[in-house]
Design a protein around this motif. Sequence first.
Motif, PDB file in Angstrom:
ATOM      1  N   LEU A 249       0.755  -1.270   0.091  1.00  0.00           N
ATOM      2  CA  LEU A 249       0.025   0.061   0.177  1.00  0.00           C
ATOM      3  C   LEU A 249       0.998   1.207   0.000  1.00  0.00           C
ATOM      4  CD1 LEU A 249      -2.891  -1.156   2.404  1.00  0.00           C
ATOM      5  CD2 LEU A 249      -2.971  -0.489  -0.070  1.00  0.00           C
ATOM      6  N   ALA A 250       1.942   1.090   0.678  1.00  0.00           N
ATOM      7  CA  ALA A 250       2.904   2.456   0.819  1.00  0.00           C
ATOM      8  C   ALA A 250       3.311   2.834  -0.574  1.00  0.00           C
ATOM      9  CB  ALA A 250       3.995   2.252   1.695  1.00  0.00           C
ATOM     10  N   GLN A 251       3.880   1.573  -1.184  1.00  0.00           N
ATOM     11  CA  GLN A 251       4.440   1.384  -2.571  1.00  0.00           C
ATOM     12  C   GLN A 251       3.463   2.262  -3.620  1.00  0.00           C
ATOM     13  OE1 GLN A 251       5.830  -2.602  -2.943  1.00  0.00           O
ATOM     14  NE2 GLN A 251       7.629  -1.841  -3.372  1.00  0.00           N
ATOM     15  N   ARG A 252       2.237   1.718  -3.615  1.00  0.00           N
ATOM     16  CA  ARG A 252       1.336   2.080  -4.519  1.00  0.00           C
ATOM     17  C   ARG A 252       0.837   3.518  -4.093  1.00  0.00           C
ATOM     18  NH1 ARG A 252       1.554   1.551  -8.926  1.00  0.00           N
ATOM     19  NH2 ARG A 252      -0.778   1.913  -9.030  1.00  0.00           N
ATOM     20  N   CYS A 253       0.795   3.949  -3.108  1.00  0.00           N
ATOM     21  CA  CYS A 253       0.617   5.337  -2.536  1.00  0.00           C
ATOM     22  C   CYS A 253       1.708   6.138  -3.142  1.00  0.00           C
ATOM     23  CB  CYS A 253       0.387   5.636  -1.046  1.00  0.00           C
ATOM     24  SG  CYS A 253      -1.421   4.964  -0.635  1.00  0.00           S
ATOM     25  N   LEU A 254       2.886   5.852  -3.033  1.00  0.00           N
ATOM     26  CA  LEU A 254       3.767   7.001  -3.264  1.00  0.00           C
ATOM     27  C   LEU A 254       3.902   6.878  -4.957  1.00  0.00           C
ATOM     28  CD1 LEU A 254       6.505   5.770  -0.750  1.00  0.00           C
ATOM     29  CD2 LEU A 254       5.486   8.318  -0.976  1.00  0.00           C
ATOM     30  N   GLU A 255       3.727   5.748  -5.580  1.00  0.00           N
ATOM     31  CA  GLU A 255       3.702   5.485  -7.001  1.00  0.00           C
ATOM     32  C   GLU A 255       2.312   6.507  -7.817  1.00  0.00           C
ATOM     33  OE1 GLU A 255       5.709   1.151  -7.265  1.00  0.00           O
ATOM     34  OE2 GLU A 255       3.649   1.374  -8.019  1.00  0.00           O
ATOM     35  N   THR A 256       1.115   6.305  -6.968  1.00  0.00           N
ATOM     36  CA  THR A 256       0.457   7.197  -7.262  1.00  0.00           C
ATOM     37  C   THR A 256       0.429   8.593  -7.267  1.00  0.00           C
ATOM     38  OG1 THR A 256      -1.307   5.328  -6.769  1.00  0.00           O
ATOM     39  CG2 THR A 256      -2.036   7.812  -7.030  1.00  0.00           C
ATOM     40  N   LEU A 257       0.924   8.972  -6.173  1.00  0.00           N
ATOM     41  CA  LEU A 257       1.276  10.226  -6.098  1.00  0.00           C
ATOM     42  C   LEU A 257       2.610  10.825  -6.983  1.00  0.00           C
ATOM     43  CD1 LEU A 257       1.245  10.513  -2.079  1.00  0.00           C
ATOM     44  CD2 LEU A 257      -0.614  11.196  -3.702  1.00  0.00           C
ATOM     45  N   THR A 258       3.556   9.990  -7.051  1.00  0.00           N
ATOM     46  CA  THR A 258       4.398  10.436  -8.137  1.00  0.00           C
ATOM     47  C   THR A 258       3.954  10.646  -9.447  1.00  0.00           C
ATOM     48  OG1 THR A 258       6.232   9.626  -6.655  1.00  0.00           O
ATOM     49  CG2 THR A 258       6.765   9.886  -8.819  1.00  0.00           C
ATOM     50  N   SER A 259       3.206   9.623  -9.966  1.00  0.00           N
ATOM     51  CA  SER A 259       2.720   9.907 -11.436  1.00  0.00           C
ATOM     52  C   SER A 259       1.637  10.793 -11.537  1.00  0.00           C
ATOM     53  CB  SER A 259       2.256   8.493 -11.722  1.00  0.00           C
ATOM     54  OG  SER A 259       1.061   7.960 -10.916  1.00  0.00           O
ATOM     55  N   ARG A 260       0.809  11.142 -10.490  1.00  0.00           N
ATOM     56  CA  ARG A 260      -0.488  12.002 -10.724  1.00  0.00           C
ATOM     57  C   ARG A 260      -0.354  13.471 -10.269  1.00  0.00           C
ATOM     58  NH1 ARG A 260      -5.352   9.289 -11.751  1.00  0.00           N
ATOM     59  NH2 ARG A 260      -6.162  11.191 -11.932  1.00  0.00           N
ATOM     60  N   LEU A 261       0.723  13.613  -9.498  1.00  0.00           N
ATOM     61  CA  LEU A 261       0.781  15.163  -8.706  1.00  0.00           C
ATOM     62  C   LEU A 261       1.749  15.898  -9.754  1.00  0.00           C
ATOM     63  CD1 LEU A 261       1.059  14.505  -4.727  1.00  0.00           C
ATOM     64  CD2 LEU A 261      -1.106  15.034  -6.218  1.00  0.00           C
ATOM     65  N   ARG A 262       1.167  17.118  -9.978  1.00  0.00           N
ATOM     66  CA  ARG A 262       2.091  18.103 -10.438  1.00  0.00           C
ATOM     67  C   ARG A 262       1.619  19.581 -10.007  1.00  0.00           C
ATOM     68  NH1 ARG A 262      -1.885  16.503 -13.899  1.00  0.00           N
ATOM     69  NH2 ARG A 262      -3.027  18.028 -14.991  1.00  0.00           N
ATOM     70  N   ARG A 263       2.323  20.604 -10.230  1.00  0.00           N
ATOM     71  CA  ARG A 263       1.976  21.859  -9.970  1.00  0.00           C
ATOM     72  C   ARG A 263       0.631  22.339 -10.473  1.00  0.00           C
ATOM     73  NH1 ARG A 263       1.940  27.172 -11.168  1.00  0.00           N
ATOM     74  NH2 ARG A 263       2.862  28.754  -9.609  1.00  0.00           N
ATOM     75  N   ASN A 264      -0.314  22.983  -9.868  1.00  0.00           N
ATOM     76  CA  ASN A 264      -1.320  23.148 -10.152  1.00  0.00           C
ATOM     77  C   ASN A 264      -2.174  21.971 -10.780  1.00  0.00           C
ATOM     78  OD1 ASN A 264      -3.830  24.798 -10.735  1.00  0.00           O
ATOM     79  ND2 ASN A 264      -3.146  25.876 -12.265  1.00  0.00           N
TER      80      ASN A 264
ATOM     81  N   HIS B  90       1.338   6.793   6.834  1.00  0.00           N
ATOM     82  CA  HIS B  90       0.832   5.376   7.804  1.00  0.00           C
ATOM     83  C   HIS B  90       1.080   4.406   7.475  1.00  0.00           C
ATOM     84  CE1 HIS B  90      -0.755   8.493  10.860  1.00  0.00           C
ATOM     85  NE2 HIS B  90      -1.170   9.071   9.680  1.00  0.00           N
ATOM     86  N   HIS B  91       0.823   4.077   5.917  1.00  0.00           N
ATOM     87  CA  HIS B  91       1.239   2.682   5.493  1.00  0.00           C
ATOM     88  C   HIS B  91       2.856   2.721   5.541  1.00  0.00           C
ATOM     89  CE1 HIS B  91      -2.544   1.546   4.471  1.00  0.00           C
ATOM     90  NE2 HIS B  91      -2.702   2.712   3.662  1.00  0.00           N
ATOM     91  N   LEU B  92       3.432   3.622   5.269  1.00  0.00           N
ATOM     92  CA  LEU B  92       4.996   3.493   5.201  1.00  0.00           C
ATOM     93  C   LEU B  92       5.520   3.192   6.670  1.00  0.00           C
ATOM     94  CD1 LEU B  92       7.738   4.368   3.707  1.00  0.00           C
ATOM     95  CD2 LEU B  92       7.446   6.469   5.096  1.00  0.00           C
ATOM     96  N   HIS B  93       4.729   3.656   7.761  1.00  0.00           N
ATOM     97  CA  HIS B  93       4.990   3.571   9.276  1.00  0.00           C
ATOM     98  C   HIS B  93       4.948   1.939   9.322  1.00  0.00           C
ATOM     99  CE1 HIS B  93       4.465   3.296  13.368  1.00  0.00           C
ATOM    100  NE2 HIS B  93       5.436   4.171  13.411  1.00  0.00           N
ATOM    101  N   ASP B  94       3.807   1.437   8.777  1.00  0.00           N
ATOM    102  CA  ASP B  94       3.355   0.286   9.480  1.00  0.00           C
ATOM    103  C   ASP B  94       4.099  -0.937   8.545  1.00  0.00           C
ATOM    104  OD1 ASP B  94       1.822   1.152  11.285  1.00  0.00           O
ATOM    105  OD2 ASP B  94       0.072   0.944  10.461  1.00  0.00           O
ATOM    106  N   SER B  95       4.829  -0.555   7.537  1.00  0.00           N
ATOM    107  CA  SER B  95       5.504  -1.382   6.520  1.00  0.00           C
ATOM    108  C   SER B  95       6.788  -2.000   6.926  1.00  0.00           C
ATOM    109  CB  SER B  95       5.428  -0.883   5.120  1.00  0.00           C
ATOM    110  OG  SER B  95       6.487  -0.042   4.907  1.00  0.00           O
ATOM    111  N   ASP B  96       7.346  -3.148   6.087  1.00  0.00           N
ATOM    112  CA  ASP B  96       8.523  -3.529   6.143  1.00  0.00           C
ATOM    113  C   ASP B  96       9.448  -2.472   5.209  1.00  0.00           C
ATOM    114  OD1 ASP B  96       8.675  -5.470   8.055  1.00  0.00           O
ATOM    115  OD2 ASP B  96       7.973  -6.907   6.724  1.00  0.00           O
ATOM    116  N   ILE B  97      10.176  -1.503   5.697  1.00  0.00           N
ATOM    117  CA  ILE B  97      10.588  -0.680   4.667  1.00  0.00           C
ATOM    118  C   ILE B  97      11.930  -1.242   4.228  1.00  0.00           C
ATOM    119  CG2 ILE B  97      11.958   1.696   4.488  1.00  0.00           C
ATOM    120  CD1 ILE B  97      10.360   2.709   6.732  1.00  0.00           C
TER     121      ILE B  97
END
Length: 193
Positions: free
Chosen positions: A80-95, A135-142
């Motif tokens: 879940l942490a991986q997919r959240c970070l991948e989603t944010l990295t691919s979807r977010l941008r300025r404005n 929170h998913h990062l915190h609860d994961s095996d990093i």
Amino acid sequence: GATVLLRDQLSPRALDSLLGLPSGTSASNLALLGSVIFLPESEDNVIQIIHQSFPDFLVDSTRCTNSDIVVDPRQQHKVLAQRCLETLTSRLRRNVCQIPVDQLSFLNQEVPDLAARVRDHLPSHVQYALRHWAHHLHDSDIDHEIIKLLTTFCNKNLLHWLEGLSLIGSADIAVEALQVARRALTVCTRSWV
């Protein structure tokens, strides 16, 4: 596993999007669990767990001895942490919501069509990732893969994340999320030494 460890329930469509699965995958898999999970008729309504003891059962390997269905919480939180970070990295941008230039200095509540823009540009799975990646990062095996994703996210999208939180009315959780992520990384790096 994701269904029982999500911090907010998602629709089957949003769960598929978050996990990077083909459309309909979650619905078809969860349909088999109709006695413990309510699967909505609409792909846009949220999945509901009927029996709250079900998640407790699935994450306890002493109670759920079937290796095909037992959920390792730390491993699932890692996914879940991986997919959240991948989603944010691919979807977010300025404005990200493409607010017109003449409205960029407006307060969020002054942007006339902000709700529609958020719905169009920050769908529920992206909003989930905005709120819960730490929170998913915190609860994961990093591991090193997570560190690499987190580094890319911080270098490329940290300000975009703050913008996204503001647009969905959740800017107040940013400091706590960063503190949670910092604690997770502190514990993780100590174990690597």
